[in-house]
Design an enzyme around this catalytic site. Structure first.
Site, PDB file in Angstrom:
ATOM      1  N   ASP A 115       0.841  -1.205   0.000  1.00  0.00           N
ATOM      2  CA  ASP A 115       0.000   0.000   0.000  1.00  0.00           C
ATOM      3  C   ASP A 115       0.873   1.251   0.000  1.00  0.00           C
ATOM      4  O   ASP A 115       1.648   1.469   0.929  1.00  0.00           O
ATOM      5  CB  ASP A 115      -0.879  -0.010   1.262  1.00  0.00           C
ATOM      6  N   TYR A 117       2.789   9.820  -0.091  1.00  0.00           N
ATOM      7  CA  TYR A 117       3.855   9.218   0.730  1.00  0.00           C
ATOM      8  C   TYR A 117       5.235   9.549   0.148  1.00  0.00           C
ATOM      9  O   TYR A 117       6.255   9.282   0.787  1.00  0.00           O
ATOM     10  CB  TYR A 117       3.701   7.690   0.846  1.00  0.00           C
ATOM     11  N   LYS A 123      -2.785   5.869  -4.117  1.00  0.00           N
ATOM     12  CA  LYS A 123      -3.905   6.771  -3.809  1.00  0.00           C
ATOM     13  C   LYS A 123      -3.687   8.145  -4.439  1.00  0.00           C
ATOM     14  O   LYS A 123      -2.553   8.650  -4.440  1.00  0.00           O
ATOM     15  CB  LYS A 123      -4.049   6.947  -2.284  1.00  0.00           C
ATOM     16  N   HIS A 181      -7.681   9.362  -1.899  1.00  0.00           N
ATOM     17  CA  HIS A 181      -7.062   9.337  -0.562  1.00  0.00           C
ATOM     18  C   HIS A 181      -7.901  10.042   0.505  1.00  0.00           C
ATOM     19  O   HIS A 181      -7.931   9.625   1.668  1.00  0.00           O
ATOM     20  CB  HIS A 181      -5.685   9.994  -0.655  1.00  0.00           C
TER      21      HIS A 181
HETATM   22  P1  NAP Z   1       0.608   1.392  12.081  1.00  0.00           P
HETATM   23  O1  NAP Z   1       0.781   0.290  11.101  1.00  0.00           O
HETATM   24  O2  NAP Z   1      -0.550   1.411  12.997  1.00  0.00           O
HETATM   25  O3  NAP Z   1       1.872   1.487  13.020  1.00  0.00           O
HETATM   26  C1  NAP Z   1       3.178   1.516  12.554  1.00  0.00           C
HETATM   27  C2  NAP Z   1       4.095   1.608  13.769  1.00  0.00           C
HETATM   28  O4  NAP Z   1       4.039   0.380  14.500  1.00  0.00           O
HETATM   29  C3  NAP Z   1       5.513   1.850  13.383  1.00  0.00           C
HETATM   30  O5  NAP Z   1       6.037   2.756  14.342  1.00  0.00           O
HETATM   31  C4  NAP Z   1       6.174   0.472  13.553  1.00  0.00           C
HETATM   32  O6  NAP Z   1       7.511   0.656  13.943  1.00  0.00           O
HETATM   33  C5  NAP Z   1       5.368  -0.136  14.667  1.00  0.00           C
HETATM   34  N1  NAP Z   1       5.254  -1.602  14.562  1.00  0.00           N
HETATM   35  C6  NAP Z   1       4.884  -2.331  13.488  1.00  0.00           C
HETATM   36  N2  NAP Z   1       4.855  -3.637  13.782  1.00  0.00           N
HETATM   37  C7  NAP Z   1       5.224  -3.757  15.078  1.00  0.00           C
HETATM   38  C8  NAP Z   1       5.382  -4.864  15.942  1.00  0.00           C
HETATM   39  N3  NAP Z   1       5.150  -6.104  15.540  1.00  0.00           N
HETATM   40  N4  NAP Z   1       5.776  -4.608  17.226  1.00  0.00           N
HETATM   41  C9  NAP Z   1       6.008  -3.347  17.653  1.00  0.00           C
HETATM   42  N5  NAP Z   1       5.888  -2.252  16.863  1.00  0.00           N
HETATM   43  C10 NAP Z   1       5.488  -2.470  15.587  1.00  0.00           C
HETATM   44  O7  NAP Z   1       0.649   2.819  11.357  1.00  0.00           O
HETATM   45  P2  NAP Z   1       0.600   3.409   9.898  1.00  0.00           P
HETATM   46  O8  NAP Z   1       1.862   3.147   9.178  1.00  0.00           O
HETATM   47  O9  NAP Z   1       0.177   4.796  10.059  1.00  0.00           O
HETATM   48  O10 NAP Z   1      -0.577   2.614   9.164  1.00  0.00           O
HETATM   49  C11 NAP Z   1      -0.377   1.457   8.391  1.00  0.00           C
HETATM   50  C12 NAP Z   1      -0.525   1.742   6.912  1.00  0.00           C
HETATM   51  O11 NAP Z   1      -1.830   2.223   6.610  1.00  0.00           O
HETATM   52  C13 NAP Z   1       0.376   2.867   6.406  1.00  0.00           C
HETATM   53  O12 NAP Z   1       1.727   2.487   6.287  1.00  0.00           O
HETATM   54  C14 NAP Z   1      -0.301   3.223   5.117  1.00  0.00           C
HETATM   55  O13 NAP Z   1       0.010   2.297   4.106  1.00  0.00           O
HETATM   56  C15 NAP Z   1      -1.763   3.144   5.532  1.00  0.00           C
HETATM   57  N6  NAP Z   1      -2.287   4.453   5.999  1.00  0.00           N
HETATM   58  C16 NAP Z   1      -3.280   5.041   5.272  1.00  0.00           C
HETATM   59  C17 NAP Z   1      -3.828   6.243   5.660  1.00  0.00           C
HETATM   60  C18 NAP Z   1      -4.920   6.850   4.848  1.00  0.00           C
HETATM   61  O14 NAP Z   1      -5.280   8.018   5.080  1.00  0.00           O
HETATM   62  N7  NAP Z   1      -5.474   6.132   3.891  1.00  0.00           N
HETATM   63  C19 NAP Z   1      -3.367   6.902   6.814  1.00  0.00           C
HETATM   64  C20 NAP Z   1      -2.349   6.294   7.556  1.00  0.00           C
HETATM   65  C21 NAP Z   1      -1.839   5.073   7.146  1.00  0.00           C
HETATM   66  P3  NAP Z   1       8.771   0.158  13.042  1.00  0.00           P
HETATM   67  O15 NAP Z   1       8.525   0.572  11.620  1.00  0.00           O
HETATM   68  O16 NAP Z   1       9.930   0.847  13.681  1.00  0.00           O
HETATM   69  O17 NAP Z   1       8.788  -1.322  13.219  1.00  0.00           O
END
Ligand code: NAP
Length: 283
Positions: free
Chosen positions: A44, A49, A74, A107
């Site tokens: 994704d 990004y 997106k 998005h």
């Molecule tokens: P998330 O996946 O909720 O959290 C990511 C965080 O969790 C990072 O700091 C990562 O650290 C940590 N993490 C991951 N796996 C872990 C584990 N097993 N143990 C401990 N810590 C862990 O946050 P997000 O990146 O915001 O959301 C996920 C995806 O959703 C995004 O990457 C993006 O593709 C999408 N997204 C979309 C929107 C939208 O508006 N459509 C908004 C936000 C996000 P490390 O990397 O240091 O491991």
């Protein structure tokens, strides 16, 4: 990997690899290579990004046949219009170095979403994208789009995590045939989510981490999950969720964590809309 079938028959691996905030090109490329090596087949990204080029390089270097991968990108707000989609989609495709996109999303629910949607329908008809959907839309806005267009949004990618469970929204989306996708499943670790005792206790019962409990909780609801990590060991950990199941008691305990509000910001907040609208993010 378990797959979810969209209304047009396209299958999506239920667990995807998120690339938000991986802006360093080297790190983004390596993360995508490592994620694919670990077993992810669903990636994704987004125009905003600022990593489509690096993500595309990672995809090519991973050496997996294109048809085995599911790639989402997106359209950013500044491109949310008929011409904006037509022009910027080609730029995204070029940066990703791909011939087609599996899932193209709007998005954010702002700007000329109807004009943009009609361009996205055309791209789907032409076979340049396999499915189209939205992100951060209210159910009402998604249904409005569906009512006055040919193609209904296949998915709505929204924030879903134990602190913002969106149970009613998930149900309503499913009734409309719109598959929910969860962004920030870990709430980016806010409010000590990874240390939450309800989740650590559930994890201890199955010898699983909090991250694994959360992913399991989402996939059991048939929600597509996008989890981000730059660490190869966590990529593997987050995929290792298909050998256990939560009990009703576990799910009841997780229910108590719901704060029923975004851990980030409200998409209906005028200040946020103005702030986001002023950002041009497409390079
Ligand atoms: P998330 O996946 O909720 O959290 C990511 C965080 O969790 C990072 O700091 C990562 O650290 C940590 N993490 C991951 N796996 C872990 C584990 N097993 N143990 C401990 N810590 C862990 O946050 P997000 O990146 O915001 O959301 C996920 C995806 O959703 C995004 O990457 C993006 O593709 C999408 N997204 C979309 C929107 C939208 O508006 N459509 C908004 C936000 C996000 P490390 O990397 O240091 O491991």
């Amino acid at each position: 990997m378990k797959k979810v079938t969209l209304t047009n028959g396209v299958e999506v691996p239920i667990l995807g690899f998120g690339t938000f905030q991986i802006t360093d090109p080297q790190e983004a490329e390596e993360s995508v290579i490592n994620a694919i090596k670990a077993g992810y087949r669903h990636i994704d990204t987004a125009q905003s990004y600022l990593n489509e080029k690096a993500v595309g390089k990672g995809i090519k270097k991973a050496g997996i046949p294109r048809e085995e991968l599911f790639i989402t990108t997106k359209i950013w707000i500044s491109n949310t219009s008929y011409d904006g989609v037509m022009e910027s989609f080609q730029r995204s495709l070029d940066r990703l170095n791909l011939e087609y996109i599996d899932l193209l999303l709007l998005h954010q629910p702002y700007n000329d979403t109807f004009g943009a949607w009609r361009a996205m329908e055309k791209l789907q008809e032409e076979g340049k994208v396999r499915a189209i959907g939205v992100s951060n839309f209210s159910v009402a806005k998604a249904v409005d789009l569906a009512q006055f267009n040919q193609i209904s949004p296949a998915v709505n990618q929204i924030e879903i995590n134990p602190y913002h469970q969106q149970t009613d929204t998930i149900e309503q989306l499913k009734i409309e045939g719109i598959i929910p996708e969860a962004w920030a499943p870990f709430a980016e670790g806010k409010n000590n989510l990874f240390q939450n005792p309800v989740l650590t206790d559930i994890g201890a019962k199955y010898n699983k981490s909090v991250a694994q409990v959360i992913i399991r909780w989402l996939i059991e609801q048939e929600v597509i999950v996008l989890a981000k990590t730059v660490k190869p060991e966590r990529m593997a950990e987050n995929l290792d969720v298909f050998d256990f199941a939560l009990t009703e008691e576990d799910k009841e305990a997780i229910k108590t964590l719901d704060k029923k509000e975004s851990q980030f910001f409200s998409h209906a907040d005028p200040k946020m809309i103005k702030g986001l609208a002023s950002r041009v993010m497409d390079v």
